[in-house]
Design a protein around this motif. Structure first.
Motif, PDB file in Angstrom:
ATOM      1  N   VAL A   1       0.906  -1.188  -0.047  1.00  0.00           N
ATOM      2  CA  VAL A   1       0.141  -0.022   0.143  1.00  0.00           C
ATOM      3  C   VAL A   1       0.859   1.224  -0.093  1.00  0.00           C
ATOM      4  CG1 VAL A   1      -0.381  -0.103   2.729  1.00  0.00           C
ATOM      5  CG2 VAL A   1      -1.980   1.149   1.110  1.00  0.00           C
ATOM      6  N   LEU A   2       0.332   2.372  -0.486  1.00  0.00           N
ATOM      7  CA  LEU A   2       1.197   3.461  -0.624  1.00  0.00           C
ATOM      8  C   LEU A   2       1.015   4.267   0.447  1.00  0.00           C
ATOM      9  CD1 LEU A   2       2.613   5.751  -2.321  1.00  0.00           C
ATOM     10  CD2 LEU A   2       0.479   6.658  -3.012  1.00  0.00           C
ATOM     11  N   THR A   3       1.888   4.704   1.016  1.00  0.00           N
ATOM     12  CA  THR A   3       2.156   5.445   2.291  1.00  0.00           C
ATOM     13  C   THR A   3       2.704   6.724   2.116  1.00  0.00           C
ATOM     14  OG1 THR A   3       1.994   3.532   3.686  1.00  0.00           O
ATOM     15  CG2 THR A   3       2.312   5.603   4.975  1.00  0.00           C
ATOM     16  N   VAL A   4       1.954   7.714   2.281  1.00  0.00           N
ATOM     17  CA  VAL A   4       2.684   9.051   2.429  1.00  0.00           C
ATOM     18  C   VAL A   4       3.075   9.665   3.714  1.00  0.00           C
ATOM     19  CG1 VAL A   4       2.290  11.385   1.697  1.00  0.00           C
ATOM     20  CG2 VAL A   4       1.275   9.864   0.378  1.00  0.00           C
ATOM     21  N   HIS A   5       4.162   9.565   3.951  1.00  0.00           N
ATOM     22  CA  HIS A   5       4.841  10.086   5.316  1.00  0.00           C
ATOM     23  C   HIS A   5       4.798  11.461   5.258  1.00  0.00           C
ATOM     24  CE1 HIS A   5       5.900   6.072   6.337  1.00  0.00           C
ATOM     25  NE2 HIS A   5       6.083   5.812   5.051  1.00  0.00           N
ATOM     26  N   HIS A   6       3.994  12.106   5.868  1.00  0.00           N
ATOM     27  CA  HIS A   6       3.848  13.585   5.998  1.00  0.00           C
ATOM     28  C   HIS A   6       4.441  14.549   7.096  1.00  0.00           C
ATOM     29  CE1 HIS A   6       2.247  17.565   5.519  1.00  0.00           C
ATOM     30  NE2 HIS A   6       1.446  17.573   6.429  1.00  0.00           N
ATOM     31  N   LEU A   7       5.455  15.343   7.075  1.00  0.00           N
ATOM     32  CA  LEU A   7       5.913  16.129   8.258  1.00  0.00           C
ATOM     33  C   LEU A   7       4.810  17.133   8.122  1.00  0.00           C
ATOM     34  CD1 LEU A   7       8.194  16.488  10.227  1.00  0.00           C
ATOM     35  CD2 LEU A   7       9.440  17.745   8.404  1.00  0.00           C
ATOM     36  N   GLY A   8       4.655  17.427   9.470  1.00  0.00           N
ATOM     37  CA  GLY A   8       3.556  18.633   9.559  1.00  0.00           C
ATOM     38  C   GLY A   8       3.959  19.842   8.905  1.00  0.00           C
ATOM     39  N   ILE A   9       3.204  20.543   8.311  1.00  0.00           N
ATOM     40  CA  ILE A   9       3.447  21.936   7.772  1.00  0.00           C
ATOM     41  C   ILE A   9       4.677  21.836   7.115  1.00  0.00           C
ATOM     42  CG2 ILE A   9       3.586  24.352   8.068  1.00  0.00           C
ATOM     43  CD1 ILE A   9       1.745  23.995  10.528  1.00  0.00           C
TER      44      ILE A   9
ATOM     45  N   PRO B   1      17.610   7.743   4.202  1.00  0.00           N
ATOM     46  CA  PRO B   1      18.913   8.174   4.720  1.00  0.00           C
ATOM     47  C   PRO B   1      19.090   9.851   4.550  1.00  0.00           C
ATOM     48  CG  PRO B   1      19.302   6.445   2.751  1.00  0.00           C
ATOM     49  CD  PRO B   1      17.673   6.724   3.053  1.00  0.00           C
ATOM     50  N   PHE B   2      18.572  10.460   3.776  1.00  0.00           N
ATOM     51  CA  PHE B   2      18.402  11.862   3.818  1.00  0.00           C
ATOM     52  C   PHE B   2      17.612  12.411   4.930  1.00  0.00           C
ATOM     53  CE2 PHE B   2      18.703  16.180   1.926  1.00  0.00           C
ATOM     54  CZ  PHE B   2      20.031  16.478   2.364  1.00  0.00           C
ATOM     55  N   GLY B   3      16.446  11.808   5.142  1.00  0.00           N
ATOM     56  CA  GLY B   3      15.624  12.116   6.224  1.00  0.00           C
ATOM     57  C   GLY B   3      14.620  13.408   6.124  1.00  0.00           C
ATOM     58  N   THR B   4      14.607  13.715   4.889  1.00  0.00           N
ATOM     59  CA  THR B   4      13.647  15.120   4.817  1.00  0.00           C
ATOM     60  C   THR B   4      12.299  14.723   4.179  1.00  0.00           C
ATOM     61  OG1 THR B   4      14.670  15.643   2.590  1.00  0.00           O
ATOM     62  CG2 THR B   4      15.737  16.790   4.412  1.00  0.00           C
ATOM     63  N   ALA B   5      11.384  15.795   4.396  1.00  0.00           N
ATOM     64  CA  ALA B   5      10.021  15.539   3.766  1.00  0.00           C
ATOM     65  C   ALA B   5       9.929  16.262   2.495  1.00  0.00           C
ATOM     66  CB  ALA B   5       9.035  15.838   4.795  1.00  0.00           C
ATOM     67  N   PRO B   6       9.310  15.265   1.613  1.00  0.00           N
ATOM     68  CA  PRO B   6       8.357  14.240   1.788  1.00  0.00           C
ATOM     69  C   PRO B   6       9.335  12.777   1.519  1.00  0.00           C
ATOM     70  CG  PRO B   6       8.227  15.187  -0.355  1.00  0.00           C
ATOM     71  CD  PRO B   6       8.848  15.999   0.213  1.00  0.00           C
ATOM     72  N   VAL B   7       8.648  11.837   1.940  1.00  0.00           N
ATOM     73  CA  VAL B   7       8.858  10.528   1.729  1.00  0.00           C
ATOM     74  C   VAL B   7       7.862   9.564   1.768  1.00  0.00           C
ATOM     75  CG1 VAL B   7      10.086   8.269   2.824  1.00  0.00           C
ATOM     76  CG2 VAL B   7      11.060  10.687   3.294  1.00  0.00           C
ATOM     77  N   ILE B   8       7.698   8.722   0.593  1.00  0.00           N
ATOM     78  CA  ILE B   8       6.713   7.608   0.236  1.00  0.00           C
ATOM     79  C   ILE B   8       7.228   6.301   0.507  1.00  0.00           C
ATOM     80  CG2 ILE B   8       5.272   9.107  -0.765  1.00  0.00           C
ATOM     81  CD1 ILE B   8       6.226   7.098  -3.327  1.00  0.00           C
TER      82      ILE B   8
ATOM     83  N   LEU C   1       9.596  -0.238  -1.584  1.00  0.00           N
ATOM     84  CA  LEU C   1       9.986   1.220  -2.080  1.00  0.00           C
ATOM     85  C   LEU C   1      10.119   2.189  -1.092  1.00  0.00           C
ATOM     86  CD1 LEU C   1      11.263   3.007  -4.589  1.00  0.00           C
ATOM     87  CD2 LEU C   1       8.840   3.607  -4.664  1.00  0.00           C
ATOM     88  N   VAL C   2      11.249   2.995  -0.760  1.00  0.00           N
ATOM     89  CA  VAL C   2      11.405   3.930  -0.068  1.00  0.00           C
ATOM     90  C   VAL C   2      11.805   5.057  -0.913  1.00  0.00           C
ATOM     91  CG1 VAL C   2      12.213   5.319   2.030  1.00  0.00           C
ATOM     92  CG2 VAL C   2      11.895   2.772   1.946  1.00  0.00           C
ATOM     93  N   LEU C   3      10.874   6.096  -1.180  1.00  0.00           N
ATOM     94  CA  LEU C   3      11.494   7.214  -2.036  1.00  0.00           C
ATOM     95  C   LEU C   3      11.212   8.514  -1.392  1.00  0.00           C
ATOM     96  CD1 LEU C   3      12.201   7.660  -5.007  1.00  0.00           C
ATOM     97  CD2 LEU C   3       9.924   7.949  -5.729  1.00  0.00           C
ATOM     98  N   GLY C   4      12.144   9.331  -1.518  1.00  0.00           N
ATOM     99  CA  GLY C   4      12.346  10.817  -1.270  1.00  0.00           C
ATOM    100  C   GLY C   4      12.274  11.817  -2.646  1.00  0.00           C
TER     101      GLY C   4
END
Ligand SMILES: N[C@@H](CCC(=O)N[C@@H](CS)C(=O)NCC(=O)O)C(=O)O
Length: 213
Positions: free
Chosen positions: A1-9, A49-56, A61-64
């Motif tokens: 399932v596609l997950t959007v990891h959202h960092l607030g604002i 590894p870079f740890g900035t938003a966005p990431v899915i 797959l982990v994609l930034g």
């Protein structure tokens, strides 16, 4: 399932907006910024590894990176919608503005933010030069949207999704008075009036109102 990891604002609201525009099913996982540093929390950093938003994440797959994620989702799940095709006359404009948003506009906004926050700690000519770059970006955008409703021309595209953050929410971090830019103000209103945009913002950051005017 596609997950959007959202960092607030943050810039990851683009991905929620894109999924809402294209009707792509997704699970939203929301993370709050560290209250002191305003940076991503350790749990977010651990995603990539870079740890900035966005990431899915999508299966294994982990994609930034906003632009990469947008292209991936449009092509893999959106039948190429919101991407201007290479044979269209608007294609070069589309490419330019899609890449300008994060390749030049965001760095110039960040430089402006840093230049203003170091204040007297940096030589004034350097601060002026950094702010001038950001001015040029706003002037170019003002000119572009004078006669074109969208960055690619007549058609709303992924380039507009890329551009919205640097000219709205980024103003919370690097203030910018939009009074001299009436075309940009109208452009922002045009984008904000899209049902998918308001839906996405209320899902991504409930209770937060994106600075539009
Ligand atoms: N060019 C990157 C920029 C990513 C970026 O700087 N994201 C910010 C949010 S607006 C972030 O993650 N900040 C928190 C941190 O660096 O810990 C992209 O578009 O994906």
């Amino acid at each position: 399932v596609l997950t959007v990891h959202h960092l607030g604002i943050s810039q990851s609201d683009r991905i929620v907006w894109l999924c809402e525009e294209l009707g792509i099913p997704y699970v939203l996982k929301r993370y709050d910024r560290d209250p002191v540093t305003r940076m991503a929390p350790a749990e977010y950093r651990a995603l990539h590894p870079f740890g900035t938003a966005p990431v899915i994440t999508d299966g294994e797959l982990v994609l930034g990176e906003s632009g990469a994620i947008i292209e991936y989702l449009c092509h893999r799940y959106g039948d190429g919608r919101l991407i201007i095709k290479p044979d269209a006359s608007e294609y070069p404009s589309y490419l330019f503005w899609f890449h300008f948003a994060n390749g030049s506009m965001m760095p110039s906004r960040m430089a402006e933010l840093i230049a203003r926050s170091v204040g007297d700690g940096a030589p004034k000519p350097l601060i002026d030069a950094l702010c001038e770059r950001s001015n040029r970006a706003f002037e170019m955008l003002e000119e572009r949207v004078r006669d074109h409703p969208y960055l690619a021309g007549a058609q709303f595209s992924a380039a507009d999704i890329m551009m919205m953050f640097p000219i709205t929410t980024m103003r919370e971090f690097a203030p910018r008075d939009l009074t001299p830019y009436p075309n940009i103000q109208r452009y922002i209103q045009r984008l904000a009036s899209r049902p998918a945009f308001s839906r996405a913002m209320s899902i991504a950051d409930p209770g937060y109102s994106v600075p539009l005017a």
